[in-house]
Write a protein that holds these residues in place. Sequence first.
Motif, PDB file in Angstrom:
ATOM      1  N   ARG A  62       0.012  17.787 -34.960  1.00 30.13           N
ATOM      2  CA  ARG A  62      -0.836  16.606 -34.752  1.00 30.13           C
ATOM      3  C   ARG A  62      -2.055  16.954 -33.905  1.00 30.13           C
ATOM      4  O   ARG A  62      -3.175  16.527 -34.189  1.00 30.13           O
ATOM      5  CB  ARG A  62      -0.032  15.480 -34.100  1.00 30.13           C
ATOM      6  CG  ARG A  62       0.957  14.812 -35.037  1.00 30.13           C
ATOM      7  CD  ARG A  62       1.365  13.448 -34.516  1.00 30.13           C
ATOM      8  NE  ARG A  62       2.049  13.539 -33.233  1.00 30.13           N
ATOM      9  CZ  ARG A  62       3.358  13.652 -33.087  1.00 30.13           C
ATOM     10  NH1 ARG A  62       4.139  13.705 -34.153  1.00 30.13           N
ATOM     11  NH2 ARG A  62       3.901  13.702 -31.887  1.00 30.13           N
ATOM     12  N   LEU A  63      -1.830  17.733 -32.841  1.00 29.30           N
ATOM     13  CA  LEU A  63      -2.933  18.104 -31.955  1.00 29.30           C
ATOM     14  C   LEU A  63      -3.936  19.001 -32.671  1.00 29.30           C
ATOM     15  O   LEU A  63      -5.144  18.835 -32.529  1.00 29.30           O
ATOM     16  CB  LEU A  63      -2.386  18.811 -30.709  1.00 29.30           C
ATOM     17  CG  LEU A  63      -1.586  17.939 -29.740  1.00 29.30           C
ATOM     18  CD1 LEU A  63      -0.979  18.793 -28.636  1.00 29.30           C
ATOM     19  CD2 LEU A  63      -2.467  16.851 -29.144  1.00 29.30           C
ATOM     20  N   ILE A  64      -3.411  19.957 -33.451  1.00 36.46           N
ATOM     21  CA  ILE A  64      -4.287  20.883 -34.158  1.00 36.46           C
ATOM     22  C   ILE A  64      -5.159  20.135 -35.157  1.00 36.46           C
ATOM     23  O   ILE A  64      -6.372  20.345 -35.238  1.00 36.46           O
ATOM     24  CB  ILE A  64      -3.455  21.973 -34.862  1.00 36.46           C
ATOM     25  CG1 ILE A  64      -2.893  22.953 -33.822  1.00 36.46           C
ATOM     26  CG2 ILE A  64      -4.299  22.727 -35.880  1.00 36.46           C
ATOM     27  CD1 ILE A  64      -1.914  23.936 -34.398  1.00 36.46           C
ATOM     28  N   VAL A  95     -10.709  22.191 -36.696  1.00 34.95           N
ATOM     29  CA  VAL A  95      -9.666  22.237 -37.719  1.00 34.95           C
ATOM     30  C   VAL A  95      -9.828  21.082 -38.691  1.00 34.95           C
ATOM     31  O   VAL A  95      -9.658  21.246 -39.910  1.00 34.95           O
ATOM     32  CB  VAL A  95      -8.272  22.219 -37.078  1.00 34.95           C
ATOM     33  CG1 VAL A  95      -7.179  22.133 -38.141  1.00 34.95           C
ATOM     34  CG2 VAL A  95      -8.069  23.464 -36.220  1.00 34.95           C
ATOM     35  N   ASN A  96     -10.143  19.917 -38.168  1.00 33.95           N
ATOM     36  CA  ASN A  96     -10.321  18.731 -39.012  1.00 33.95           C
ATOM     37  C   ASN A  96     -11.414  18.957 -40.054  1.00 33.95           C
ATOM     38  O   ASN A  96     -11.263  18.606 -41.230  1.00 33.95           O
ATOM     39  CB  ASN A  96     -10.670  17.534 -38.125  1.00 33.95           C
ATOM     40  CG  ASN A  96     -10.706  16.246 -38.902  1.00 33.95           C
ATOM     41  OD1 ASN A  96      -9.893  16.011 -39.785  1.00 33.95           O
ATOM     42  ND2 ASN A  96     -11.662  15.394 -38.585  1.00 33.95           N
ATOM     43  N   PHE A 101      -3.973  32.183 -34.892  1.00 32.44           N
ATOM     44  CA  PHE A 101      -4.056  31.638 -36.246  1.00 32.44           C
ATOM     45  C   PHE A 101      -3.617  30.172 -36.193  1.00 32.44           C
ATOM     46  O   PHE A 101      -2.437  29.861 -36.140  1.00 32.44           O
ATOM     47  CB  PHE A 101      -3.165  32.453 -37.185  1.00 32.44           C
ATOM     48  CG  PHE A 101      -3.754  33.781 -37.561  1.00 32.44           C
ATOM     49  CD1 PHE A 101      -4.213  34.015 -38.852  1.00 32.44           C
ATOM     50  CD2 PHE A 101      -3.872  34.801 -36.623  1.00 32.44           C
ATOM     51  CE1 PHE A 101      -4.775  35.236 -39.198  1.00 32.44           C
ATOM     52  CE2 PHE A 101      -4.425  36.027 -36.960  1.00 32.44           C
ATOM     53  CZ  PHE A 101      -4.878  36.245 -38.246  1.00 32.44           C
ATOM     54  N   LEU A 102      -4.608  29.264 -36.201  1.00 30.09           N
ATOM     55  CA  LEU A 102      -4.355  27.848 -35.919  1.00 30.09           C
ATOM     56  C   LEU A 102      -3.845  27.060 -37.123  1.00 30.09           C
ATOM     57  O   LEU A 102      -2.851  26.359 -37.039  1.00 30.09           O
ATOM     58  CB  LEU A 102      -5.643  27.176 -35.428  1.00 30.09           C
ATOM     59  CG  LEU A 102      -5.993  27.243 -33.955  1.00 30.09           C
ATOM     60  CD1 LEU A 102      -7.191  26.352 -33.697  1.00 30.09           C
ATOM     61  CD2 LEU A 102      -4.828  26.838 -33.085  1.00 30.09           C
ATOM     62  N   ASP A 103      -4.576  27.102 -38.200  1.00 30.86           N
ATOM     63  CA  ASP A 103      -4.273  26.276 -39.365  1.00 30.86           C
ATOM     64  C   ASP A 103      -4.286  27.150 -40.604  1.00 30.86           C
ATOM     65  O   ASP A 103      -4.949  28.185 -40.645  1.00 30.86           O
ATOM     66  CB  ASP A 103      -5.308  25.148 -39.484  1.00 30.86           C
ATOM     67  CG  ASP A 103      -4.883  24.075 -40.470  1.00 30.86           C
ATOM     68  OD1 ASP A 103      -3.666  23.969 -40.743  1.00 30.86           O
ATOM     69  OD2 ASP A 103      -5.753  23.339 -40.967  1.00 30.86           O
ATOM     70  N   MET A 104      -3.559  26.706 -41.636  1.00 31.08           N
ATOM     71  CA  MET A 104      -3.398  27.539 -42.824  1.00 31.08           C
ATOM     72  C   MET A 104      -3.337  26.695 -44.090  1.00 31.08           C
ATOM     73  O   MET A 104      -2.781  25.605 -44.092  1.00 31.08           O
ATOM     74  CB  MET A 104      -2.101  28.350 -42.703  1.00 31.08           C
ATOM     75  CG  MET A 104      -1.706  29.117 -43.955  1.00 31.08           C
ATOM     76  SD  MET A 104      -0.003  29.716 -43.815  1.00 31.08           S
ATOM     77  CE  MET A 104       0.125  30.668 -45.327  1.00 31.08           C
ATOM     78  N   LYS A 118     -21.245  21.418 -40.515  1.00 31.63           N
ATOM     79  CA  LYS A 118     -20.478  20.232 -40.166  1.00 31.63           C
ATOM     80  C   LYS A 118     -20.283  20.113 -38.667  1.00 31.63           C
ATOM     81  O   LYS A 118     -20.110  19.010 -38.124  1.00 31.63           O
ATOM     82  CB  LYS A 118     -19.118  20.268 -40.872  1.00 31.63           C
ATOM     83  CG  LYS A 118     -19.181  20.004 -42.376  1.00 31.63           C
ATOM     84  CD  LYS A 118     -17.801  20.065 -43.002  1.00 31.63           C
ATOM     85  CE  LYS A 118     -17.857  19.734 -44.499  1.00 31.63           C
ATOM     86  NZ  LYS A 118     -18.213  18.317 -44.722  1.00 31.63           N
ATOM     87  N   LEU A 119     -20.302  21.263 -37.980  1.00 30.46           N
ATOM     88  CA  LEU A 119     -20.157  21.265 -36.519  1.00 30.46           C
ATOM     89  C   LEU A 119     -21.510  21.180 -35.808  1.00 30.46           C
ATOM     90  O   LEU A 119     -21.582  21.286 -34.597  1.00 30.46           O
ATOM     91  CB  LEU A 119     -19.424  22.534 -36.066  1.00 30.46           C
ATOM     92  CG  LEU A 119     -17.972  22.673 -36.543  1.00 30.46           C
ATOM     93  CD1 LEU A 119     -17.399  24.023 -36.164  1.00 30.46           C
ATOM     94  CD2 LEU A 119     -17.097  21.557 -35.993  1.00 30.46           C
ATOM     95  N   GLY A 120     -22.565  20.979 -36.605  1.00 31.36           N
ATOM     96  CA  GLY A 120     -23.882  20.737 -36.021  1.00 31.36           C
ATOM     97  C   GLY A 120     -24.791  21.924 -35.919  1.00 31.36           C
ATOM     98  O   GLY A 120     -25.888  21.835 -35.359  1.00 31.36           O
TER      99      GLY A 120
END
Length: 258
Positions: free
Chosen positions: A83-85, A91-92, A121-124, A252-254
């Motif tokens: 949920r936090l990630i 990540v979003n 390695f955060l998200d996959m 997207k991050l500006g």
Amino acid sequence: MRHDKFAGPAYTIQIVSNALDMLELLAMRPANPSLGRLAGSLNLTRNKAYRLLSTLCERGLVEQDPETGTYAIGVAALELAQRLIRQAPVVNHAHPIMEELARKHDEAVYMTVLRGDDVVFLDMVDCERQVKATPLIGRRFPYFTNAAGKAIKALEGADPLNLLKKRGRKNNSLDVGSLLSELHEIRHKGVAVDCGGLGDGIVSVAVAVRDYAGKVVGAITMLVPSFRAVADRLESEIIPSLQEGADLLSMKLGHGPC
């Protein structure tokens, strides 16, 4: 009463710090450790470690094997971490781009970030192939062992030698001169490719991502079994797609075009 911003060890609550250390230790251990091993690793008495583990088990953050008595990260901790990630902006924004890359090339794609001089390695987004690399989500690796770490380190401006000395690494197999030359080449090309650093037969390819301030915040990384990572495929398909995906995420991050 003034409410200044809390900082420094004077405001540390030791039991909370111990609990976080316990969770981090369990997350890093490949094999489920015993009470004695956990207590020794954290320099706690067995009684303190047991009480701490009992509390974490009650909340579902830690689970104990009823047969062996060993401990492991609990389902509640994994759910909280996910949920936090997913709420993290990088990540979003990255996940839809990762899904498109995974769908296009049918290879595993990760969002990776640097913590200290380790890559996390955060998200996959996984691929559908039968032969693929072992999932690495949540794992940490020294930055110089993989493309993600090298891609980030090459662009963030920090001196990699100072970081290695600060950590006190003693790795006789690390050729510092070759590493510096490789980082310079990555900075010039904008992409990092590493063979075998994450395991035999694994090729990692990564492109760094920047935010609105131009700061390097991570890297989109693809893992490809070496027998599918032929040079033509890397150069004509995978690398251009990763560069396009990283540019889109940076926007997207500006981060505007250079």
